[in-house]
Design a protein around this motif. Sequence first.
Motif, mmCIF file in Angstrom:
data_model
loop_
_atom_site.group_PDB
_atom_site.id
_atom_site.type_symbol
_atom_site.label_atom_id
_atom_site.label_comp_id
_atom_site.label_asym_id
_atom_site.label_seq_id
_atom_site.Cartn_x
_atom_site.Cartn_y
_atom_site.Cartn_z
ATOM 1 N N ALA A 14 -23.227 28.797 4.417
ATOM 2 C CA ALA A 14 -22.121 28.185 4.976
ATOM 3 C C ALA A 14 -22.322 27.653 6.493
ATOM 4 O O ALA A 14 -22.757 28.302 7.134
ATOM 5 C CB ALA A 14 -20.782 28.806 5.104
ATOM 6 N N GLY A 15 -22.226 26.072 6.476
ATOM 7 C CA GLY A 15 -22.550 25.650 7.839
ATOM 8 C C GLY A 15 -23.848 24.705 7.843
ATOM 9 O O GLY A 15 -23.898 24.025 9.060
ATOM 10 N N GLY A 16 -24.472 25.127 6.997
ATOM 11 C CA GLY A 16 -25.819 24.475 6.817
ATOM 12 C C GLY A 16 -25.947 22.942 6.197
ATOM 13 O O GLY A 16 -24.762 22.588 6.003
ATOM 14 N N SER A 17 -26.870 22.426 6.020
ATOM 15 C CA SER A 17 -27.072 21.342 5.847
ATOM 16 C C SER A 17 -27.966 20.983 4.551
ATOM 17 O O SER A 17 -29.070 22.031 4.331
ATOM 18 C CB SER A 17 -27.698 20.154 6.800
ATOM 19 N N LEU A 18 -27.764 20.032 3.738
ATOM 20 C CA LEU A 18 -28.719 19.924 2.626
ATOM 21 C C LEU A 18 -28.877 18.319 2.211
ATOM 22 O O LEU A 18 -28.005 17.555 2.696
ATOM 23 C CB LEU A 18 -28.555 20.419 1.237
#
Length: 121
Positions: A14-18
């Motif tokens: 959670a809070g990450g990027s893809l």
Amino acid sequence: QVQLVESGGGLVQAGGSLRLSCAAFGSIFSINSMGWYRQAPGKQRELVADITSGGNTNYADSVKGRFTISRDNPKNTVYLQMNTLKFEDTAVYSCRMTVRQRTSYYFSAYWGRGTQITVSS
């Protein structure tokens, strides 16, 4: 025939990027709209974002300000940059394009097979 091939799915905190990509292959004359949809377990498929051939974009309220859709017309490719991912973004994401083949006067909708995005909380 036209085939859509997605890439970029996976597991993220959670809070990450893809970043998702979807490229169309085949006898393509032109592509009108490109979009991303998602389906979470036990829920109906929903539109995440789409983009017209002219570059106009549309987003689901739940992803506005976090996701960005873009397209590369010479590459017949659509992208979805997903930032600040949340647990509730977990779903199978599928791309959809309306394509006119070289042998047709009409546009038809094509779907990718889908790619799993899992956001851990």
